[in-house]
Motif scaffolding. Structure first.
Motif, PDB file in Angstrom:
ATOM      1  N   THR A  24      -3.172   6.699   3.539  1.00 10.33           N
ATOM      2  CA  THR A  24      -2.394   5.642   2.882  1.00 10.33           C
ATOM      3  C   THR A  24      -1.619   4.904   3.959  1.00 10.33           C
ATOM      4  N   THR A  51       2.046   6.051   0.086  1.00  8.48           N
ATOM      5  CA  THR A  51       2.114   5.707  -1.338  1.00  8.48           C
ATOM      6  C   THR A  51       1.551   6.872  -2.134  1.00  8.48           C
ATOM      7  N   ASN A  80       0.846   6.527  -5.861  1.00  9.95           N
ATOM      8  CA  ASN A  80       0.104   6.185  -7.067  1.00  9.95           C
ATOM      9  C   ASN A  80      -0.022   4.668  -7.214  1.00  9.95           C
ATOM     10  N   ASN A  81      -0.701   4.257  -8.268  1.00  7.48           N
ATOM     11  CA  ASN A  81      -0.906   2.828  -8.527  1.00  7.48           C
ATOM     12  C   ASN A  81       0.367   2.104  -8.957  1.00  7.48           C
ATOM     13  N   GLU A  82       1.405   2.845  -9.316  1.00  7.44           N
ATOM     14  CA  GLU A  82       2.674   2.227  -9.704  1.00  7.44           C
ATOM     15  C   GLU A  82       3.517   1.884  -8.477  1.00  7.44           C
ATOM     16  N   ASP A 126      -4.503   6.292  -6.903  1.00  6.41           N
ATOM     17  CA  ASP A 126      -3.884   5.311  -6.006  1.00  6.41           C
ATOM     18  C   ASP A 126      -5.015   4.477  -5.424  1.00  6.41           C
ATOM     19  N   SER A 127      -5.109   3.237  -5.850  1.00 13.12           N
ATOM     20  CA  SER A 127      -6.208   2.373  -5.403  1.00 13.12           C
ATOM     21  C   SER A 127      -6.113   2.045  -3.915  1.00 13.12           C
ATOM     22  N   GLN A 128      -4.971   2.322  -3.301  1.00 13.28           N
ATOM     23  CA  GLN A 128      -4.812   2.065  -1.868  1.00 13.28           C
ATOM     24  C   GLN A 128      -5.100   3.301  -1.011  1.00 13.28           C
TER      25      GLN A 128
END
Length: 166
Positions: free
Chosen positions: A131, A78, A80-82, A113-115
């Protein structure tokens, strides 16, 4: 089984290597798969997956991946946060979301990216960037920390990188 992939690009072909190993703490691989393919597209900034995904998918045709196996890519799953996909996210979707895909990147991607998790190994002050899709990133983080090797990059992933450049 855990399957780690890396691709290195030469002038007119790509060399893709996969190292298969049994456990996160494995010191040695069980099997190595390699394939050279013609480069299907040029480098496109922000669309790295277009170049590398066909190479990984082609080599995967030589491998019997089973339920419960994990795939590692050298890069991001991933971005980003989107929810924008990196190489690993596109691979996860191309495999019909059947196998967990873990991305271990050496260089930081700047979008939040919160993940994404930073993984510090050995004495390194520079993290690896983790990620994943199909498996919780917080479940994988301690496994990456425990991988064999005393340095920032786990020994089998270092070997993978070197083999892709041969």
């Amino acid at each position: 089984m855990i399957y780690a992939f890396d691709t290195y690009y030469y002038e007119d072909y790509a060399n893709t290597v996969c190292i298969a190993f049994e456990e996160w703490t494995s010191e040695k691989e069980v099997e190595i798969f390699t394939e050279q393919t013609a480069i299907s597209s040029g480098y496109e900034s922000g669309a790295f997956y277009k170049r590398e995904l066909p190479c990984i998918l082609s080599l995967l045709k030589k491998i019997t991946v089973r339920k419960g196996d994990i795939i590692i890519v050298d890069g991001y799953v991933t971005l980003n946060n989107e929810g924008e996909n990196g190489l690993g996210g596109y691979l996860y979707d191309a495999l019909d979301q059947q196998y967990p895909v873990v991305g271990i990147a050496k260089n930081e991607f700047t979008a939040p990216d919160s993940q994404r998790r930073n993984v510090y190994r050995g004495e390194s002050k520079t993290p690896l960037f983790l990620t994943a899709k199909g498996i919780e990133v917080d479940k994988i983080k301690p496994e990456i920390e425990r991988m064999y090797g005393a340095f920032r990059i786990p020994a089998l992933l270092k070997k993978l990188d070197q083999m892709s450049r041969m």
